[in-house]
Design a protein around this motif. Structure first.
Motif, mmCIF file in Angstrom:
data_model
loop_
_atom_site.group_PDB
_atom_site.id
_atom_site.type_symbol
_atom_site.label_atom_id
_atom_site.label_comp_id
_atom_site.label_asym_id
_atom_site.label_seq_id
_atom_site.Cartn_x
_atom_site.Cartn_y
_atom_site.Cartn_z
ATOM 1 N N VAL A 109 6.978 6.790 -15.511
ATOM 2 C CA VAL A 109 7.741 8.035 -15.596
ATOM 3 C C VAL A 109 7.587 8.823 -14.302
ATOM 4 N N ASP A 110 6.357 8.893 -13.788
ATOM 5 C CA ASP A 110 6.084 9.622 -12.541
ATOM 6 C C ASP A 110 6.022 8.717 -11.318
ATOM 7 N N HIS A 111 5.962 7.396 -11.522
ATOM 8 C CA HIS A 111 5.866 6.459 -10.391
ATOM 9 C C HIS A 111 6.858 5.318 -10.611
ATOM 10 N N PRO A 112 8.144 5.617 -10.596
ATOM 11 C CA PRO A 112 9.144 4.618 -11.007
ATOM 12 C C PRO A 112 9.275 3.419 -10.085
ATOM 13 N N ARG A 113 8.824 3.533 -8.835
ATOM 14 C CA ARG A 113 9.045 2.435 -7.886
ATOM 15 C C ARG A 113 7.807 1.573 -7.662
ATOM 16 N N ILE A 114 6.677 1.971 -8.202
ATOM 17 C CA ILE A 114 5.472 1.150 -8.035
ATOM 18 C C ILE A 114 5.648 -0.158 -8.796
ATOM 19 N N ARG A 115 5.266 -1.259 -8.137
ATOM 20 C CA ARG A 115 5.450 -2.605 -8.690
ATOM 21 C C ARG A 115 4.121 -3.116 -9.250
ATOM 22 N N PHE A 116 4.219 -4.026 -10.209
ATOM 23 C CA PHE A 116 3.032 -4.602 -10.834
ATOM 24 C C PHE A 116 3.064 -6.122 -10.739
ATOM 25 N N THR A 117 1.911 -6.687 -10.411
ATOM 26 C CA THR A 117 1.651 -8.103 -10.633
ATOM 27 C C THR A 117 0.707 -8.172 -11.819
ATOM 28 N N LEU A 118 1.148 -8.778 -12.915
ATOM 29 C CA LEU A 118 0.401 -8.755 -14.169
ATOM 30 C C LEU A 118 -0.205 -10.114 -14.462
ATOM 31 N N VAL A 119 -1.450 -10.099 -14.921
ATOM 32 C CA VAL A 119 -2.158 -11.312 -15.313
ATOM 33 C C VAL A 119 -2.729 -11.092 -16.709
ATOM 34 N N GLN A 120 -2.365 -11.958 -17.636
ATOM 35 C CA GLN A 120 -2.864 -11.878 -19.003
ATOM 36 C C GLN A 120 -3.862 -13.015 -19.207
ATOM 37 N N ASN A 121 -5.116 -12.659 -19.529
ATOM 38 C CA ASN A 121 -6.140 -13.695 -19.624
ATOM 39 C C ASN A 121 -7.317 -13.158 -20.446
ATOM 40 N N TYR A 122 -8.309 -14.014 -20.651
ATOM 41 C CA TYR A 122 -9.510 -13.555 -21.338
ATOM 42 C C TYR A 122 -10.461 -12.914 -20.334
ATOM 43 N N ILE A 148 2.308 0.995 -18.956
ATOM 44 C CA ILE A 148 3.155 0.884 -17.760
ATOM 45 C C ILE A 148 4.398 1.758 -17.895
ATOM 46 N N ARG A 149 4.971 1.779 -19.080
ATOM 47 C CA ARG A 149 6.147 2.629 -19.300
ATOM 48 C C ARG A 149 5.797 4.095 -19.048
ATOM 49 N N ALA A 150 4.656 4.559 -19.552
ATOM 50 C CA ALA A 150 4.252 5.949 -19.362
ATOM 51 C C ALA A 150 3.932 6.237 -17.897
ATOM 52 N N PHE A 151 3.272 5.300 -17.223
ATOM 53 C CA PHE A 151 2.909 5.496 -15.817
ATOM 54 C C PHE A 151 4.150 5.595 -14.937
ATOM 55 N N ALA A 157 0.810 -1.225 0.000
ATOM 56 C CA ALA A 157 0.000 0.000 0.000
ATOM 57 C C ALA A 157 0.838 1.266 0.000
ATOM 58 N N ASP A 158 2.158 1.130 0.018
ATOM 59 C CA ASP A 158 3.032 2.291 0.047
ATOM 60 C C ASP A 158 2.784 3.169 -1.190
ATOM 61 N N PRO A 159 2.508 4.469 -1.006
ATOM 62 C CA PRO A 159 2.170 5.315 -2.160
ATOM 63 C C PRO A 159 3.269 5.380 -3.207
ATOM 64 N N ALA A 160 4.525 5.293 -2.773
ATOM 65 C CA ALA A 160 5.632 5.443 -3.715
ATOM 66 C C ALA A 160 6.123 4.125 -4.279
ATOM 67 N N ALA A 161 5.996 3.052 -3.510
ATOM 68 C CA ALA A 161 6.608 1.785 -3.928
ATOM 69 C C ALA A 161 5.684 0.600 -3.719
ATOM 70 N N GLY A 162 4.381 0.846 -3.713
ATOM 71 C CA GLY A 162 3.423 -0.239 -3.492
ATOM 72 C C GLY A 162 3.208 -1.078 -4.734
ATOM 73 N N LYS A 163 2.148 -1.891 -4.694
ATOM 74 C CA LYS A 163 1.917 -2.878 -5.757
ATOM 75 C C LYS A 163 0.519 -2.724 -6.337
ATOM 76 N N VAL A 164 0.414 -2.972 -7.638
ATOM 77 C CA VAL A 164 -0.858 -2.991 -8.352
ATOM 78 C C VAL A 164 -0.990 -4.348 -9.029
#
Length: 301
Positions: free
Chosen positions: A121-134, A116-119, A92-99
């Motif tokens: 730029v202003d939020h370089p430390r936010i982490r992503f868990t990505l799921v690709q599905n239908y 994600i690349r564009a986002f 939940a950390d505003p600068a380095a949390g996870k989406v």
């Protein structure tokens, strides 16, 4: 077992504190509770377990054999709770949390990496868990709490979900390069009524859109193959297995021709969805706001 755990859990930190100090007064001071409260909690803990955890001499105590066994498990349980608390605070950390973000297969090669690349730029430390599905699978994971947001099509309409339309993407009729329609630039979908189609499997949003557009054009498509990937379908079109309604490819594929469909209007809406009323962490709120700011600019022409 669950009732026992609920009864014991609030007393574990008290027990560990007393065991650490081997003195009720010092433990009470460290834990910030009245000595009488701590003493009663230890007596109740022993009563609930049915064993003596401490040998007492005044306010000084020492662990029994059962107490030492219980202390090891109690410390592991408290450490695990501590790690869990630290993990959710970090997420939940505003600068380095996870989406946790889900998206369609057809969004994976260009659209999502660009977002994600564009986002970042202003939020370089936010982490992503990505799921690709239908689409339907992502909605299930959204409801299960495994995803914070998903980029999907069609835009879902359900009472437990909130969704916003972000953009629309033109679909093309993809035919082999030696097909009778290959010399055309535009086509009415009804002109493909006698063709064999290759499509995505039932449950995929693009399959529902294909079926609906064909119905609007006055026919039900004859299906030769049902797959899971748009680019697989393009390859099968190139091989002459059938035709397909698909979004534009990231990279042009040889062996096929992509025709603009003039009627009916062949588009799919792309939107972002989340659980209605579900509180957002600061990183999720930031990425949601970013996605909404891309309305009308999500899909390049």
């Amino acid at each position: 077992m669950e009732d026992a755990a609920m009864a014991l859990a609030p007393r574990l930190a008290y027990f560990a504190g007393v065991a650490r100090h081997e003195h009720v007064t010092r433990a009470a001071h460290e834990l910030g509770v009245p000595q009488s409260t701590l003493s009663r909690a230890m007596v109740r803990l022993e009563e609930d377990l049915g064993v003596a955890l401490f040998a007492r001499k005044g306010r000084t105590v020492s662990l029994t054999a059962a107490g030492r066994t219980f202390l090891g498990s109690a410390e592991r349980a408290l450490a695990e709770v501590g790690r869990a608390a630290e993990s959710v605070r970090a997420d939940a950390d505003p600068a380095a949390g996870k989406v946790a973000f889900g998206f369609l297969h057809t969004m994976g090669s260009e659209t999502v990496p660009g977002l994600i690349r564009a986002f970042r730029v202003d939020h370089p430390r936010i982490r992503f868990t990505l799921v690709q599905n239908y689409g339907e699978a992502m909605i299930e994971r959204l409801r299960a709490g495994e995803l914070d947001l998903c980029l999907t099509s069609p835009v879902p309409d359900a009472p437990d979900l909130a969704a916003r339309r972000l953009d629309e993407q033109r679909l093309r009729l993809v035919v082999p390069d030696d097909h009778r329609l290959a010399g055309r630039k535009r086509v009415r979908l009804a002109e493909a009524a006698d063709e064999t189609f290759v499509t995505l499997e039932p449950g995929y949003g693009l399959r529902r859109i294909t079926d609906n557009l064909c119905a609007q054009a006055g026919f039900a498509p004859r299906i030769a193959f049902e797959g899971e990937e748009a680019e697989t379908l393009r390859g099968l079109v190139a091989a002459g297995l059938g035709v397909a309604l698909l979004p534009p490819p990231a990279v042009a594929r040889p062996g096929v021709v992509e025709l603009t469909v003039t009627a009916p209007r062949a588009v799919r809406e792309i939107g972002v969805a989340w659980l209605d009323g579900h509180p957002d962490t600061p990183p999720v709120a930031a990425f949601k706001s970013f996605l909404l700011s891309r309305r009308g600019k999500l899909i390049p022409e």
